[in-house]
Scaffold this motif. Structure first.
Motif, short mmCIF file in Angstrom:
data_model
loop_
_atom_site.label_atom_id
_atom_site.label_comp_id
_atom_site.label_asym_id
_atom_site.label_seq_id
_atom_site.Cartn_x
_atom_site.Cartn_y
_atom_site.Cartn_z
N THR A 131 0.83 -1.21 0.00
CA THR A 131 0.00 0.00 0.00
C THR A 131 0.86 1.25 0.00
O THR A 131 0.62 2.19 -0.77
CB THR A 131 -0.94 0.01 1.22
OG1 THR A 131 -1.82 -1.11 1.14
CG2 THR A 131 -1.76 1.29 1.28
N SER B 167 2.43 1.74 -3.32
CA SER B 167 1.40 2.19 -4.26
C SER B 167 1.11 3.68 -4.08
O SER B 167 1.04 4.43 -5.05
CB SER B 167 0.12 1.37 -4.05
OG SER B 167 -0.94 1.88 -4.82
N TRP B 168 0.93 4.12 -2.84
CA TRP B 168 0.62 5.52 -2.58
C TRP B 168 1.76 6.44 -2.99
O TRP B 168 1.52 7.51 -3.55
CB TRP B 168 0.30 5.73 -1.11
CG TRP B 168 -0.99 5.14 -0.65
CD1 TRP B 168 -1.95 4.51 -1.41
CD2 TRP B 168 -1.48 5.13 0.68
NE1 TRP B 168 -2.99 4.11 -0.63
CE2 TRP B 168 -2.73 4.46 0.67
CE3 TRP B 168 -0.99 5.57 1.89
CZ2 TRP B 168 -3.49 4.27 1.81
CZ3 TRP B 168 -1.75 5.38 3.04
CH2 TRP B 168 -2.99 4.74 2.99
N CYS C 144 4.03 5.90 -5.31
CA CYS C 144 4.05 5.95 -6.78
C CYS C 144 2.87 6.76 -7.32
O CYS C 144 3.02 7.52 -8.28
CB CYS C 144 4.05 4.54 -7.35
SG CYS C 144 5.55 3.60 -7.00
N TYR C 145 1.71 6.60 -6.70
CA TYR C 145 0.50 7.29 -7.15
C TYR C 145 0.66 8.80 -7.03
O TYR C 145 0.37 9.55 -7.97
CB TYR C 145 -0.70 6.80 -6.31
CG TYR C 145 -2.03 7.31 -6.78
CD1 TYR C 145 -2.60 6.83 -7.95
CD2 TYR C 145 -2.73 8.26 -6.06
CE1 TYR C 145 -3.84 7.28 -8.38
CE2 TYR C 145 -3.98 8.72 -6.48
CZ TYR C 145 -4.52 8.22 -7.65
OH TYR C 145 -5.73 8.67 -8.07
N ASP D 113 -3.81 3.64 -12.75
CA ASP D 113 -3.73 3.05 -11.42
C ASP D 113 -4.75 1.93 -11.27
O ASP D 113 -4.49 0.93 -10.60
CB ASP D 113 -3.97 4.15 -10.37
CG ASP D 113 -4.02 3.60 -8.96
OD1 ASP D 113 -2.98 3.12 -8.48
OD2 ASP D 113 -5.11 3.65 -8.35
N SER E 70 -4.81 -2.02 -11.61
CA SER E 70 -4.74 -2.95 -10.49
C SER E 70 -5.92 -3.93 -10.51
O SER E 70 -5.78 -5.07 -10.07
CB SER E 70 -4.71 -2.20 -9.16
OG SER E 70 -5.89 -1.45 -8.98
#
Length: 144
Positions: free
Chosen positions: A80, A83-84, A86-87, A103, A106
């Protein structure tokens, strides 16, 4: 049902909040480093969840949770966090209307990983939907 709402309603609310996350995050990340923005977002989430768990009396004794559960929760937390990070980096430099759909690739990966590693079964119609989502991601990610 594990709560007052069925899973479908929770999933739709999740999608709506994810859309807000993309749009609000795009504005918020413009004024700061994306990693610091992720940190602020994480602190807010931690505080809100602590209030929810406290207010609803859902705290558990640490010893009541198995080591395997902790292992997978830690691994999920690391995924998580990655992911955050990179987001928010993607939002900093890309359009929210294109970053968010990519995104959501996923969803395709969840279906593939679920079938491969968890033994989940999807019907032919479900797999067709997965292909359509993948195609939609590609189309939304293109700059026209």
């Amino acid at each position: 049902m594990n709560g007052p709402l069925p899973w479908q309603a929770c999933a739709l609310l999740s999608a709506a909040f994810a859309a807000l996350t993309a749009n609000l995050g795009k504005v918020g990340v413009q004024g700061t480093n994306p990693d610091f923005a992720t940190f602020v977002r994480t602190v807010v989430i931690l505080c809100v969840l602590a209030a929810i768990v406290t207010g609803s009396g859902q705290w558990q004794a640490p010893g009541s949770v198995s080591g395997r559960t902790y292992l997978f929760l830690v691994l999920s937390g690391l995924a998580t966090g990655a992911s955050w990070i990179c987001y928010f980096r993607a939002l900093r430099i890309g359009d929210a209307a294109r970053v968010a759909p990519v995104d959501k690739l996923s969803m395709v990966l969840v279906a593939v990983f679920g079938a491969t590693f968890l033994g989940e079964r999807l019907s032919g119609l479900n797999w067709f939907g997965v292909v359509l989502v993948g195609a939609g991601v590609i189309l939304l990610g293109l700059r026209a």
